[in-house]
Design a protein around this motif. Sequence first.
Motif, PDB file in Angstrom:
ATOM      1  N   GLU A  46       5.456  23.320  86.644  1.00 50.27           N
ATOM      2  CA  GLU A  46       4.544  22.658  87.592  1.00 50.27           C
ATOM      3  C   GLU A  46       3.327  22.097  86.844  1.00 50.27           C
ATOM      4  OE1 GLU A  46       3.428  25.160  90.887  1.00 50.27           O
ATOM      5  OE2 GLU A  46       5.535  25.403  91.429  1.00 50.27           O
ATOM      6  N   ILE A  47       2.812  22.919  85.909  1.00 51.28           N
ATOM      7  CA  ILE A  47       1.640  22.483  85.132  1.00 51.28           C
ATOM      8  C   ILE A  47       1.994  21.252  84.302  1.00 51.28           C
ATOM      9  CG2 ILE A  47       0.137  23.148  83.193  1.00 51.28           C
ATOM     10  CD1 ILE A  47       0.125  25.977  84.420  1.00 51.28           C
ATOM     11  N   LEU A  48       3.195  21.288  83.698  1.00 53.26           N
ATOM     12  CA  LEU A  48       3.621  20.154  82.866  1.00 53.26           C
ATOM     13  C   LEU A  48       3.750  18.884  83.698  1.00 53.26           C
ATOM     14  CD1 LEU A  48       6.281  21.775  80.501  1.00 53.26           C
ATOM     15  CD2 LEU A  48       3.878  21.328  80.051  1.00 53.26           C
ATOM     16  N   ASP A  49       4.335  19.028  84.918  1.00 53.99           N
ATOM     17  CA  ASP A  49       4.479  17.871  85.806  1.00 53.99           C
ATOM     18  C   ASP A  49       3.112  17.320  86.195  1.00 53.99           C
ATOM     19  OD1 ASP A  49       7.167  18.110  85.691  1.00 53.99           O
ATOM     20  OD2 ASP A  49       7.409  19.062  87.654  1.00 53.99           O
ATOM     21  N   GLU A  50       2.211  18.266  86.499  1.00 54.23           N
ATOM     22  CA  GLU A  50       0.866  17.844  86.907  1.00 54.23           C
ATOM     23  C   GLU A  50       0.183  17.091  85.763  1.00 54.23           C
ATOM     24  OE1 GLU A  50      -1.807  20.840  89.040  1.00 54.23           O
ATOM     25  OE2 GLU A  50      -2.907  20.411  87.208  1.00 54.23           O
ATOM     26  N   ASP A  51       0.332  17.621  84.537  1.00 55.21           N
ATOM     27  CA  ASP A  51      -0.257  16.951  83.367  1.00 55.21           C
ATOM     28  C   ASP A  51       0.340  15.566  83.183  1.00 55.21           C
ATOM     29  OD1 ASP A  51      -1.763  19.137  82.941  1.00 55.21           O
ATOM     30  OD2 ASP A  51      -0.846  19.732  81.033  1.00 55.21           O
ATOM     31  N   ALA A  52       1.666  15.471  83.336  1.00 55.18           N
ATOM     32  CA  ALA A  52       2.335  14.172  83.154  1.00 55.18           C
ATOM     33  C   ALA A  52       1.798  13.162  84.172  1.00 55.18           C
ATOM     34  CB  ALA A  52       3.843  14.337  83.299  1.00 55.18           C
ATOM     35  N   ASP A  53       1.580  13.615  85.408  1.00 54.83           N
ATOM     36  CA  ASP A  53       1.025  12.718  86.437  1.00 54.83           C
ATOM     37  C   ASP A  53      -0.386  12.271  86.069  1.00 54.83           C
ATOM     38  OD1 ASP A  53       3.305  12.957  87.887  1.00 54.83           O
ATOM     39  OD2 ASP A  53       2.512  14.400  89.346  1.00 54.83           O
ATOM     40  N   LEU A  54      -1.170  13.237  85.576  1.00 55.23           N
ATOM     41  CA  LEU A  54      -2.559  12.902  85.221  1.00 55.23           C
ATOM     42  C   LEU A  54      -2.602  11.943  84.033  1.00 55.23           C
ATOM     43  CD1 LEU A  54      -4.283  16.387  85.703  1.00 55.23           C
ATOM     44  CD2 LEU A  54      -4.572  14.348  87.113  1.00 55.23           C
ATOM     45  N   VAL A  55      -1.697  12.154  83.074  1.00 52.29           N
ATOM     46  CA  VAL A  55      -1.646  11.249  81.914  1.00 52.29           C
ATOM     47  C   VAL A  55      -1.261   9.843  82.391  1.00 52.29           C
ATOM     48  CG1 VAL A  55      -0.360  10.707  79.802  1.00 52.29           C
ATOM     49  CG2 VAL A  55      -1.214  13.010  80.166  1.00 52.29           C
ATOM     50  N   ALA A  56      -0.286   9.768  83.296  1.00 51.22           N
ATOM     51  CA  ALA A  56       0.119   8.462  83.831  1.00 51.22           C
ATOM     52  C   ALA A  56      -1.066   7.822  84.564  1.00 51.22           C
ATOM     53  CB  ALA A  56       1.299   8.640  84.781  1.00 51.22           C
ATOM     54  N   GLY A  57      -1.815   8.667  85.283  1.00 59.40           N
ATOM     55  CA  GLY A  57      -3.014   8.180  85.973  1.00 59.40           C
ATOM     56  C   GLY A  57      -4.022   7.613  84.981  1.00 59.40           C
ATOM     57  N   CYS A  58      -4.233   8.323  83.872  1.00 56.11           N
ATOM     58  CA  CYS A  58      -5.178   7.858  82.836  1.00 56.11           C
ATOM     59  C   CYS A  58      -4.742   6.500  82.302  1.00 56.11           C
ATOM     60  CB  CYS A  58      -5.213   8.841  81.663  1.00 56.11           C
ATOM     61  SG  CYS A  58      -6.152  10.323  81.977  1.00 56.11           S
TER      62      CYS A  58
ATOM     63  N   PHE B  67     -11.887  15.131  73.082  1.00 58.95           N
ATOM     64  CA  PHE B  67     -11.684  14.457  74.368  1.00 58.95           C
ATOM     65  C   PHE B  67     -11.960  12.961  74.290  1.00 58.95           C
ATOM     66  CE2 PHE B  67     -11.606  18.785  75.988  1.00 58.95           C
ATOM     67  CZ  PHE B  67     -10.500  18.691  76.812  1.00 58.95           C
ATOM     68  N   LEU B  68     -12.856  12.561  73.386  1.00 62.51           N
ATOM     69  CA  LEU B  68     -13.062  11.120  73.218  1.00 62.51           C
ATOM     70  C   LEU B  68     -11.828  10.485  72.586  1.00 62.51           C
ATOM     71  CD1 LEU B  68     -16.744  10.625  72.076  1.00 62.51           C
ATOM     72  CD2 LEU B  68     -15.680   9.841  74.160  1.00 62.51           C
ATOM     73  N   ARG B  69     -11.201  11.243  71.682  1.00 67.07           N
ATOM     74  CA  ARG B  69      -9.975  10.725  71.073  1.00 67.07           C
ATOM     75  C   ARG B  69      -8.882  10.585  72.138  1.00 67.07           C
ATOM     76  NH1 ARG B  69      -8.771  12.768  65.141  1.00 67.07           N
ATOM     77  NH2 ARG B  69     -10.964  12.267  64.996  1.00 67.07           N
ATOM     78  N   VAL B  70      -8.854  11.536  73.057  1.00 69.53           N
ATOM     79  CA  VAL B  70      -7.886  11.429  74.162  1.00 69.53           C
ATOM     80  C   VAL B  70      -8.161  10.149  74.950  1.00 69.53           C
ATOM     81  CG1 VAL B  70      -7.173  12.444  76.373  1.00 69.53           C
ATOM     82  CG2 VAL B  70      -7.476  13.906  74.379  1.00 69.53           C
ATOM     83  N   PHE B  71      -9.427   9.908  75.232  1.00 70.37           N
ATOM     84  CA  PHE B  71      -9.809   8.701  75.982  1.00 70.37           C
ATOM     85  C   PHE B  71      -9.278   7.431  75.291  1.00 70.37           C
ATOM     86  CE2 PHE B  71     -12.863   5.192  76.311  1.00 70.37           C
ATOM     87  CZ  PHE B  71     -12.857   4.961  77.676  1.00 70.37           C
ATOM     88  N   HIS B  72      -9.438   7.390  73.974  1.00 72.15           N
ATOM     89  CA  HIS B  72      -9.034   6.181  73.245  1.00 72.15           C
ATOM     90  C   HIS B  72      -7.533   6.102  72.985  1.00 72.15           C
ATOM     91  CE1 HIS B  72     -12.924   4.412  72.556  1.00 72.15           C
ATOM     92  NE2 HIS B  72     -13.404   5.592  72.183  1.00 72.15           N
ATOM     93  N   LYS B  73      -6.889   7.271  72.860  1.00 75.21           N
ATOM     94  CA  LYS B  73      -5.492   7.259  72.398  1.00 75.21           C
ATOM     95  C   LYS B  73      -4.466   7.585  73.482  1.00 75.21           C
ATOM     96  CE  LYS B  73      -6.507   6.727  67.949  1.00 75.21           C
ATOM     97  NZ  LYS B  73      -6.129   5.566  67.171  1.00 75.21           N
ATOM     98  N   VAL B  74      -4.919   7.907  74.673  1.00 73.05           N
ATOM     99  CA  VAL B  74      -3.959   8.351  75.693  1.00 73.05           C
ATOM    100  C   VAL B  74      -2.905   7.269  75.999  1.00 73.05           C
ATOM    101  CG1 VAL B  74      -5.260   7.686  77.772  1.00 73.05           C
ATOM    102  CG2 VAL B  74      -3.794   9.696  77.824  1.00 73.05           C
ATOM    103  N   HIS B  75      -3.276   6.013  75.792  1.00 70.29           N
ATOM    104  CA  HIS B  75      -2.303   4.930  76.030  1.00 70.29           C
ATOM    105  C   HIS B  75      -1.156   4.982  75.034  1.00 70.29           C
ATOM    106  CE1 HIS B  75      -5.914   3.465  78.084  1.00 70.29           C
ATOM    107  NE2 HIS B  75      -5.033   3.031  78.953  1.00 70.29           N
ATOM    108  N   GLN B  76      -1.437   5.595  73.871  1.00 70.11           N
ATOM    109  CA  GLN B  76      -0.388   5.685  72.845  1.00 70.11           C
ATOM    110  C   GLN B  76       0.456   6.954  72.974  1.00 70.11           C
ATOM    111  OE1 GLN B  76      -2.421   5.317  69.065  1.00 70.11           O
ATOM    112  NE2 GLN B  76      -3.463   3.480  69.762  1.00 70.11           N
ATOM    113  N   PHE B  77       0.051   7.847  73.864  1.00 68.87           N
ATOM    114  CA  PHE B  77       0.787   9.106  74.027  1.00 68.87           C
ATOM    115  C   PHE B  77       2.135   8.802  74.688  1.00 68.87           C
ATOM    116  CE2 PHE B  77       1.733  12.788  76.842  1.00 68.87           C
ATOM    117  CZ  PHE B  77       2.029  13.697  75.842  1.00 68.87           C
ATOM    118  N   GLU B  78       3.198   9.145  73.957  1.00 70.54           N
ATOM    119  CA  GLU B  78       4.531   8.760  74.437  1.00 70.54           C
ATOM    120  C   GLU B  78       5.267   9.884  75.158  1.00 70.54           C
ATOM    121  OE1 GLU B  78       6.252   7.423  70.788  1.00 70.54           O
ATOM    122  OE2 GLU B  78       5.296   5.469  70.920  1.00 70.54           O
TER     123      GLU B  78
END
Lengths: 202, 88
Positions: free
Chosen positions: A8-20, A64-75
């Motif tokens: 459930e946590i993994l699904d929630e994270d995947a949704d949030l990443v897609a949201g980002c 977290f700033l790196r996440v902000f900049h790189k989340v689009h590259q997270f595959e």
Amino acid sequence: MNEESNNEILDEDADLVAGCKAELPADTTSYYELLSKYEGMIYSTCLRMLGDSQEAEEACQDAFLRVFHKVHQFEGRSTFKTWLFRIACNICMTRRKKLAMKRERDQLVGADIVQSSEPQPPAAKRGEEAQAETVNHTLQKLSEEEREIISLRFVSDLSLAEMSDVLGIKLSATKMRLYRAMERFKSVYAEGDIAKLQQGGH
Amino acid sequence: MKNESMIVSDEEFDEAEREIEALLASLDFEMESSPQRIESIMKRVKVEALLKESTDFVTEGMGKGLKGLTDTLTKLVKKDPEPPKRSY
């Protein structure tokens, strides 16, 4: 944690990443949720790895700033959680190297060293406080690699599989590295304990 | 050289884990998120977001500008492929 709640946590994270990916940079709603969820865990891990709250806070911000900049590259080849921990661990490693180099430079030019590069044994105290101090001291005496793996297991509470993902090594090698780090922790702790007893005895 | 594939029995491993857990129990791991720390991260993120948006805007604008210029030049060249001869 059971497998179902973990999924459930993994699904929630995947949704949030897609949201980002869809919302950033204009909207930070999903990003804020991820930040609120993992900030404590990441800060705590950085604190154990760096041994200094100011440094840990900066490392956590950088992660977290790196996440902000790189989340689009997270595959999504790993989970978001292990990806985030990998970023934080790399930042801590780099910071520790820079700090060590700075200390070395300061020593070379004969500058006043406020903090010794070699952690000093804790002064004799009583009870839990002394125990906590010895444990902290022990953590700081470990190598970066040892401190990293101990922090991931016991501070961040990652599973061996997650740790293997964060460290980029096989599961068996992760287990062995953790075992060695634990053995070393015990031996350094025992030395610290003896030193403390000796100090207390004088 | 370290041999990281050396085998440890599950019992030995579990025992070591329990010992370290007991030792680390004295430390108060602050795992809760801190509103102050989150706020300072969000402040930095908002600045970065503004910078990113304005950079994207400028890049897009420059792209359009350059494209416009290229189109105009291409049209001009097509319309009048031979440069006029100068008379002295």
